[in-house]
Design an enzyme around this catalytic site. Structure first.
Site, PDB file in Angstrom:
ATOM      1  N   GLU A  48       0.831  -1.209   0.000  1.00 35.54           N
ATOM      2  CA  GLU A  48       0.000   0.000   0.000  1.00 35.54           C
ATOM      3  C   GLU A  48       0.872   1.269   0.000  1.00 35.54           C
ATOM      4  O   GLU A  48       0.582   2.233  -0.699  1.00 35.54           O
ATOM      5  CB  GLU A  48      -0.917  -0.036   1.224  1.00 35.54           C
ATOM      6  CG  GLU A  48      -2.025   0.950   1.130  1.00 35.54           C
ATOM      7  CD  GLU A  48      -3.382   0.363   1.521  1.00 35.54           C
ATOM      8  OE1 GLU A  48      -3.548  -0.880   1.530  1.00 35.54           O
ATOM      9  OE2 GLU A  48      -4.267   1.161   1.803  1.00 35.54           O
ATOM     10  N   ASP A  93      -5.444  -2.044   9.603  1.00 34.60           N
ATOM     11  CA  ASP A  93      -6.370  -2.750   8.703  1.00 34.60           C
ATOM     12  C   ASP A  93      -5.856  -4.157   8.382  1.00 34.60           C
ATOM     13  O   ASP A  93      -6.598  -5.143   8.439  1.00 34.60           O
ATOM     14  CB  ASP A  93      -6.537  -1.968   7.390  1.00 34.60           C
ATOM     15  CG  ASP A  93      -7.003  -0.552   7.639  1.00 34.60           C
ATOM     16  OD1 ASP A  93      -7.390  -0.248   8.779  1.00 34.60           O
ATOM     17  OD2 ASP A  93      -6.973   0.255   6.691  1.00 34.60           O
TER      18      ASP A  93
END
Ligand code: GLA
Length: 383
Positions: A161, A173
């Site tokens: 990410e 997350d």
């Protein structure tokens, strides 16, 4: 969702690749409280949910990999020798990023094919991206027997990410999606990466998510900007991260930073305290206290950290006006997505009906209501 989706994915996989895949299920997450604290090495309180991504994966006979997204109805073929991020590549970059991060560790993998789909609404703040990343790294680990631990896998997902999507996200997350357990939330220390699992029993109340169905642009650069502010203030204080700061420490340097940066840092320090109080409240079955902390958290996110938006604020305001909703706040990175609400079970049908109508009147757009269950983290599906 599992059954129909798996059938559909299997059909597409066999037709396209003439081989039988293995299946990985990887969930999205909610977060009870502790927003924008993870990258400050602080505390968060997330849980995996029964919405997720299912990925089918198998080795390829050729030198190329093919990815098929059922939901986007898109297909992409590439060579493992060329893993550059794609401009506006959307879902593809999450997958390419995971592969590239595995390779960066000096691990070699061969070509493979993937078909995936799911039921996490994109941009809803329920971490469809972490679910996708985790499903890919988990699938590759199984397929090629890479011997990665779950912890190694989530850091690969996170780096994908950072480097392929450009969001310098924290670990919440990916952690929640990988390590989630049924009915239990994870009180996670984002410095040590150790979590205490806390049973979630809200008595006569329940969790309800309301999706604004908006995702305002520039949320990614705003996210990175917030992170930079926190890092700047931490370095001024000569500490590793704002997790180590107290309100008094911030007062000491108040004159050296802007009022905006002061408020943002203060929010982080206070939110960290709220997470710890929320865990205590739950342990003491004090659901009203938990609710109160959620409202306070939203107030900080809206007015101090400034990552909310009109739609989220509207939903939280309406929740506050209704005495049957004992807590509500925006959830995730912000600028759209869902609110999380703690509502009396009996009053839920009336509240969601009322708030849906008001939302429509105000924004000429529909909000969506989700009842989620706290579920198991990323795992291989038994066939
Ligand atoms: C996003 C990021 C997380 C976290 C939240 C805000 O979901 O991916 O790491 O920072 O925002 O709490």
């Amino acid at each position: 969702m599992n059954h129909i989706l798996i059938e559909n994915i299997t059909k597409v996989f066999i037709e396209k690749f003439q081989s039988k895949p293995i299946f990985i299920k990887s969930p999205g997450r909610i977060n009870l409280i502790g927003e924008h604290t993870d990258y400050n090495e602080g505390f968060v309180f997330p849980a995996a949910i029964n919405k997720g991504i299912i990925t089918a994966i198998q080795k390829s006979d050729s030198d190329f990999c093919t990815l098929i997204s059922i939901d986007f109805n898109e297909e992409y073929t590439f060579s493992l020798k060329n893993l550059d991020p794609i401009k506006n590549g959307g879902w593809k970059n999450y997958i390419l990023g995971v592969i590239a991060e595995i390779q960066k560790k000096g691990i070699e993998i061969k070509a493979f094919n993937i078909v995936f789909g799911g039921d996490i609404p994109i941009g809803s703040g329920l971490s469809s991206s972490a679910a996708l990343e985790n499903s890919i790294v988990y699938g590759l680990n199984e397929l090629f027997k890479l011997g990665l631990t779950k912890k190694e896998m989530i850091f690969i997902s996170q780096k994908a990410e950072h480097n392929y999507v450009g969001v310098r996200c924290g670990i919440m997350d990916q952690y929640a999606s990988m390590f989630g357990e049924e009915n239990r939330a994870l009180f996670l220390d984002c410095r040590t990466f150790e979590a205490t699992k806390i049973n979630i029993d809200l008595k006569e109340y329940q969790l309800v998510l309301i999706n604004t169905n908006v995702k305002h642009s520039l949320s990614e650069s705003a996210y990175n900007d917030r992170r930079s502010v926190c890092e700047k203030v931490a370095s001024l204080l000569n500490i590793f991260a704002l997790r180590d700061a107290s309100e008094e420490d911030l007062l000491q340097i108040k004159s050296k930073i802007s009022e905006e940066d002061y408020q943002k840092s203060l929010y982080v320090v206070q939110e960290n305290q709220r997470v710890q109080q929320a865990v205590e409240a739950l342990k003491n079955n004090d659901i009203l206290m938990l609710g109160k902390l959620l409202y306070e958290s939203h107030n900080g996110l809206q007015n101090q950290y400034k990552v909310s938006c009109e739609e989220l604020d509207f939903l939280v305001k309406k929740a506050k006006e209704n005495l049957n909703v004992i807590g509500a706040r925006m959830m995730g990175g912000g600028f759209g997505g869902c609110t999380i609400n703690i509502i009396s079970k009996k009053a839920t049908p009336n509240f969601v009906k009322e708030v849906s109508e008001l939302y429509h009147e105000k924004f000429n757009n529909e909000c969506s209501i989700y009842f989620v269950e706290i579920s198991e983290g990323t795992h291989l599906l038994k066939q």
